[in-house]
Design a protein around this motif. Structure first.
Motif, mmCIF file in Angstrom:
data_model
loop_
_atom_site.group_PDB
_atom_site.id
_atom_site.type_symbol
_atom_site.label_atom_id
_atom_site.label_comp_id
_atom_site.label_asym_id
_atom_site.label_seq_id
_atom_site.Cartn_x
_atom_site.Cartn_y
_atom_site.Cartn_z
ATOM 1 N N MET A 157 0.827 -1.208 0.000
ATOM 2 C CA MET A 157 0.000 0.000 0.000
ATOM 3 C C MET A 157 0.861 1.258 0.000
ATOM 4 O O MET A 157 1.989 1.247 0.514
ATOM 5 C CB MET A 157 -0.920 -0.005 1.234
ATOM 6 C CG MET A 157 -0.205 0.067 2.568
ATOM 7 S SD MET A 157 -1.313 0.279 3.988
ATOM 8 C CE MET A 157 -2.267 -1.211 3.947
ATOM 9 N N LYS A 227 -1.269 -1.250 9.264
ATOM 10 C CA LYS A 227 -2.502 -0.468 9.318
ATOM 11 C C LYS A 227 -2.192 0.947 8.879
ATOM 12 O O LYS A 227 -1.308 1.609 9.438
ATOM 13 C CB LYS A 227 -3.083 -0.472 10.736
ATOM 14 C CG LYS A 227 -4.408 0.280 10.854
ATOM 15 C CD LYS A 227 -4.955 0.200 12.268
ATOM 16 C CE LYS A 227 -6.273 0.952 12.385
ATOM 17 N NZ LYS A 227 -6.815 0.911 13.769
ATOM 18 N N THR A 230 -5.578 5.658 6.895
ATOM 19 C CA THR A 230 -6.925 5.654 6.335
ATOM 20 C C THR A 230 -7.784 4.516 6.881
ATOM 21 O O THR A 230 -8.964 4.423 6.562
ATOM 22 C CB THR A 230 -6.861 5.538 4.811
ATOM 23 O OG1 THR A 230 -6.133 4.333 4.463
ATOM 24 C CG2 THR A 230 -6.162 6.735 4.209
ATOM 25 N N GLU A 232 -7.064 1.252 6.276
ATOM 26 C CA GLU A 232 -6.827 0.038 5.498
ATOM 27 C C GLU A 232 -5.799 -0.846 6.197
ATOM 28 O O GLU A 232 -4.865 -0.361 6.835
ATOM 29 C CB GLU A 232 -6.348 0.393 4.089
ATOM 30 C CG GLU A 232 -7.393 1.118 3.262
ATOM 31 C CD GLU A 232 -6.915 1.332 1.842
ATOM 32 O OE1 GLU A 232 -5.843 0.802 1.496
ATOM 33 O OE2 GLU A 232 -7.600 2.035 1.084
ATOM 34 N N GLU A 234 -3.265 -4.380 5.734
ATOM 35 C CA GLU A 234 -2.600 -5.310 4.822
ATOM 36 C C GLU A 234 -1.774 -6.286 5.653
ATOM 37 O O GLU A 234 -1.013 -5.874 6.526
ATOM 38 C CB GLU A 234 -1.707 -4.559 3.837
ATOM 39 C CG GLU A 234 -1.125 -5.436 2.737
ATOM 40 C CD GLU A 234 -0.366 -4.624 1.704
ATOM 41 O OE1 GLU A 234 0.120 -5.216 0.729
ATOM 42 O OE2 GLU A 234 -0.251 -3.386 1.888
#
Length: 335
Positions: A157, A227, A230, A232, A234
């Motif tokens: 990300m 983390k 935002t 999100e 992964e």
């Protein structure tokens, strides 16, 4: 309730909400389960106590004192016991038998040692149907026994990272190894019973953990979780295998070559099977076509036979010849 007590309650709740609470271990509820509490140092233990945390109060379960022994509270007297308790042991794990849904909740293993003082581990017990199941590993690392093992992880990300966590996954429990708050550059090292080294600083895009002098018990699944700011998340899961003795590169090549040969053999068997099946289908189609073609031809030949097999005779004993009609084609008339 007087104003002072009410103020203290509000202050406690505010503090609990503001502080980030980490659960060192998550355990799946089972009829027979063990809450692990292993003190990583060999300092002198003066006393330890197990608590169950209910909202804002702690319920005492059991106490151990090297001088006075063990006391188990009445509600738990027939259901819990210390698994590996000795005066010289640093293993204060608590085992349950005949556990039920009433035992779901949060627990605290609190120790007092000399000269380092208090030490505490937090554990949560969750229902078996909500226990998180680990996904298959995406990579594998093999190490020799006694070597330093380093596992690395890098997110895909592009968002700004807020938190990085490392966990060890087991079928019955998940252990938090380390957690890094990137916005503050501060880390939390859990009460995992072995030394874990990790990096934690603001703006980092790559994380690692190092386990000095790897043992066989270090083998298993490890997960790193990123983390973003935002929200999100992964995750990456990797498998570590610690082997006894030196890793033989020729053996690894042999295993890889064997796997490749096995795959090739499976492909050859599949190809031969498909070819044989297609040939058999073609033969069947040819047989059906030949049978369809020969059947009307044989019927026509039987109708054109001039003499039957058993010829009839008249009363005089002489043979009687019967004229059978013959079939001929009419000439086509052009209109």
């Amino acid at each position: 309730m007087d104003y002072l007590t009410f103020f203290l309650v509000i202050l406690y709740v505010y503090k609990a909400l503001c502080e980030e609470v980490f659960w060192d271990t998550t355990v799946k509820l089972a009829e027979n389960m063990t809450l692990e509490c292993v003190y990583p140092s060999m300092n002198t233990l003066t006393q330890m106590e197990w608590f169950k945390i209910n909202m804002m109060e702690r319920e005492s379960i059991a106490i151990f004192n090297p001088t006075y022994g063990v006391i188990v509270r009445k509600p738990y007297a027939d259901r819990v016991y210390f698994s590996n308790l000795t005066n010289a042991s640093n293993d204060m794990s608590l085992s349950f038998h005949n556990a039920s849904e009433a035992d779901i909740g949060f627990y605290s293993c609190s120790l007092h040692t000399f000269p380092h003082g208090p030490w505490k581990k937090m554990i949560q017990v969750v229902p078996s149907d909500t226990f998180e199941v680990a996904v298959p590993s995406t990579s594998q690392t093999v190490s020799e026994l006694g070597k330093n093992v380093t596992l690395t992880c890098q997110p895909q990300m592009k968002w700004q990272l807020q938190q990085v966590m490392w966990e060890k996954i087991q079928p019955h429990q998940i252990d938090l190894l380390t957690s890094c708050n990137l916005s503050q550059g501060s880390s939390y090292t859990s009460k995992y019973p072995r030394q874990i080294l990790s990096n934690c600083h603001q703006g980092m895009r790559r994380t690692f953990i190092t386990m000095p002098h790897a043992t066989a018990s270090d083998s298993g699944l490890y997960r790193c979780c990123f983390k973003a700011s935002t929200g999100e998340i992964e995750t990456f899961v990797m498998r570590l295998t610690v082997t006894e003795g030196k890793i033989n590169n020729h053996y690894i090549l042999f295993m890889v070559g064997g796997a490749a040969l096995l795959l090739l053999l499976v492909l050859l068997i599949t190809i031969v099977t498909v070819i044989s099946y297609k040939r058999r289908r073609r033969r069947q189609k040819r047989g059906l076509f030949k049978e369809y073609w020969d059947t009307p031809y044989k019927s026509a030949n039987n109708l054109r036979s001039p003499v039957p097999t058993n010829q009839p005779s008249d009363d005089t004993g002489e043979d009687v010849y019967v004229n059978y009609p013959t079939f001929s084609r009419r000439p086509k008339t052009r209109i």
